[in-house]
Motif scaffolding. Sequence first.
Motif, short mmCIF file in Angstrom:
data_model
loop_
_atom_site.label_atom_id
_atom_site.label_comp_id
_atom_site.label_asym_id
_atom_site.label_seq_id
_atom_site.Cartn_x
_atom_site.Cartn_y
_atom_site.Cartn_z
N GLY A 45 15.63 2.24 -0.57
CA GLY A 45 15.41 2.33 -2.00
C GLY A 45 13.98 2.11 -2.43
N ARG A 46 13.04 2.06 -1.46
CA ARG A 46 11.63 1.89 -1.80
C ARG A 46 10.96 3.25 -1.74
NH1 ARG A 46 12.51 -2.01 2.11
NH2 ARG A 46 11.19 -0.88 3.57
N CYS A 47 11.26 4.07 -2.73
CA CYS A 47 10.87 5.48 -2.66
C CYS A 47 9.38 5.68 -2.83
CB CYS A 47 11.66 6.27 -3.71
SG CYS A 47 13.44 6.27 -3.38
N ARG A 48 8.71 4.84 -3.61
CA ARG A 48 7.26 4.96 -3.72
C ARG A 48 6.60 4.69 -2.36
NH1 ARG A 48 4.65 7.55 -7.46
NH2 ARG A 48 5.92 6.51 -9.05
N GLU A 49 7.09 3.69 -1.68
CA GLU A 49 6.58 3.41 -0.34
C GLU A 49 6.87 4.56 0.61
OE1 GLU A 49 7.68 0.48 3.39
OE2 GLU A 49 7.89 -0.33 1.37
N ALA A 50 8.02 5.20 0.45
CA ALA A 50 8.35 6.35 1.29
C ALA A 50 7.32 7.46 1.12
CB ALA A 50 9.75 6.86 0.95
N VAL A 51 6.93 7.72 -0.12
CA VAL A 51 5.93 8.75 -0.37
C VAL A 51 4.60 8.37 0.26
CG1 VAL A 51 4.54 9.85 -2.18
CG2 VAL A 51 7.01 9.59 -2.48
N ARG A 52 4.16 7.15 0.05
CA ARG A 52 2.85 6.73 0.55
C ARG A 52 2.81 6.70 2.07
NH1 ARG A 52 1.87 1.89 -3.94
NH2 ARG A 52 1.25 3.27 -5.66
N ALA A 53 3.89 6.24 2.69
CA ALA A 53 3.92 6.21 4.16
C ALA A 53 3.87 7.63 4.72
CB ALA A 53 5.17 5.49 4.64
N ALA A 54 4.60 8.55 4.09
CA ALA A 54 4.57 9.93 4.55
C ALA A 54 3.17 10.53 4.40
CB ALA A 54 5.59 10.77 3.77
N GLN A 55 2.53 10.23 3.31
CA GLN A 55 1.17 10.74 3.10
C GLN A 55 0.20 10.15 4.13
OE1 GLN A 55 0.66 9.62 -1.02
NE2 GLN A 55 1.42 11.59 -1.78
N ALA A 56 0.37 8.87 4.44
CA ALA A 56 -0.47 8.25 5.46
C ALA A 56 -0.22 8.90 6.81
CB ALA A 56 -0.20 6.75 5.52
N GLY A 57 1.05 9.21 7.10
CA GLY A 57 1.37 9.89 8.35
C GLY A 57 0.74 11.26 8.43
N ARG A 58 0.72 11.97 7.32
CA ARG A 58 0.10 13.30 7.31
C ARG A 58 -1.40 13.20 7.56
NH1 ARG A 58 2.68 16.67 2.30
NH2 ARG A 58 1.60 18.38 3.36
N ARG A 59 -2.03 12.18 7.02
CA ARG A 59 -3.46 12.01 7.28
C ARG A 59 -3.71 11.74 8.76
NH1 ARG A 59 -3.14 9.24 2.27
NH2 ARG A 59 -3.00 7.20 3.32
N ALA A 60 -2.85 10.91 9.36
CA ALA A 60 -3.02 10.61 10.79
C ALA A 60 -2.78 11.84 11.65
CB ALA A 60 -2.08 9.49 11.20
N ALA A 61 -1.88 12.73 11.21
CA ALA A 61 -1.44 13.86 12.03
C ALA A 61 -2.26 15.12 11.83
CB ALA A 61 0.03 14.17 11.73
N ARG A 62 -3.15 15.14 10.85
CA ARG A 62 -3.79 16.41 10.48
C ARG A 62 -4.66 16.99 11.57
NH1 ARG A 62 -7.43 13.69 5.70
NH2 ARG A 62 -8.72 12.31 7.01
N THR A 63 -5.17 16.17 12.50
CA THR A 63 -6.03 16.69 13.58
C THR A 63 -5.29 16.86 14.89
OG1 THR A 63 -6.74 14.46 14.21
CG2 THR A 63 -8.05 15.60 12.52
#
Length: 491
Positions: free
Chosen positions: A306-324
């Motif tokens: 139920g921590r949906c804001r954290e879900a968004v931010r964690a996914a965005q952080a993962g995308r930054r880590a994965a972009r290269t």
Amino acid sequence: MASSRAVPNLAFRRLRAQHSPGEFAAAVRRAAREIGEQVACDARYIGRVEAGEIRCPNYAYERVFLHMFPGLTLQDLGFRARAEVRGRAARPAPFSPTDPFPPTDPTDPATDPPTDPTYGSGRPRPPGTAGELSETSETHEESDVLRRAFMTSGSATVMAASLGLGGAPVSAAAAPPPVLSVPAIPSPRRVGEAEVKSVEDAVRRIRLLDDRHGADGLFRRAAQPLRAAYALLDAGATTRQSTADRLHAGAGELSISVGWLAHDSGRLDDARSYYAEALATARIAGDLALEAHAFSNTSFLARDSGRCREAVRAAQAGRRAARTLGSARLLSLLALREAAGWAGLGDRAGCEQSLAQAHQLFAKGPHDADPEWMSFFGEPELEAQEALCHEALGDWTRAARHAHRATVLQEPHFARNLALYRAELATYLARAGAPDEAAAAGHQVLDLLDEVQSSRIQTKLASTARALLPQRRLPDVGGFLERHAATNVRA
């Protein structure tokens, strides 16, 4: 061979009475839960006992059977003495009957469970690796499954050494049956290819067992090799930097795998801790692939918590880590994680935008850069994750459509995922006003519960049952509700 000396166990067959093997197996599992045991008994196991192929159960089953039939002995149940089955006199052993990993003679097919030469052969889940577990491998209680999966066949000596279980190496044939305990690892210690490979194999085998049987019962036992892996890291005596990097990556992936077992079995706080440990390991090692994986799972957990804001931010952080990293499929999965977070926040536009990105990235196809752990992420999972987004937005009809696609596309040997997709489909159909179709999907889930143990699936199915209660007078719905209640599935 066991079959040449098997004598049918008529006493055990009489105790089953009019129950089918499947019904009796379900009663065994219920009895196990009553005394805190974890067994995955199924109809095939009951058949093997009655055929005399299992002449003496292991300690876990012994406790369950004696609980079910108080006042009777193993001999009354048609079994033979353990020392007699093993062909040697009883001797003192460093295990007590309450040891969660009691000793089993892997060379005697008449003890439970039977030797399966495919265990310990290094079967990684992804394609391109050697030694896959046979599709006919039988389901036994998780303590034996894990011990045998991690610690048998030709890799026994390697695993024993890497988990700090022995002194000088001995041959696999001469080694005693190892147990997943984690004593202190002496220092100084040189950690090389064998130890690193054992950690990597443990990750793969946990994933395999989860695919086949679900997380319940695996979690606590899988945590023991994780502690051993971090003990290897703490020893700090690797032979080269590449070995240290692989060991960090393996320990981090193992932490994520154990975290997922906790997550799927409803231990959300434990899962959060394991994912955080994996993320810390990734940051220490500068491992972007591990970091992206940790953020992906953290996002999924946050959404479920139920921590949906954290879900968004964690996914965005993962995308930054994965972009290269060069993996469009990894970026697609992380976009799905972000979409689920937006859906949980009620942001339909944000959800739709992330879903569109996920589909565009997925369409680029697989790549050599795709992480090994993403072997589960195909079109069925894409559909299932999109269904979760529509569920969060309250669009039950669209959710059901995507969940149905997931069930049609999913390969049957991923039993855990197939059961989950069908459970989700049943819930969506019930909410969408299709009670008969929901009941039919619910029956399909119940058909799989003999081999799959997952609190997530049980909770989904219980939700379906609650949603169908107002239609319980419908024959198909009533039949499902009666069967669901009889299985004693926990909400």
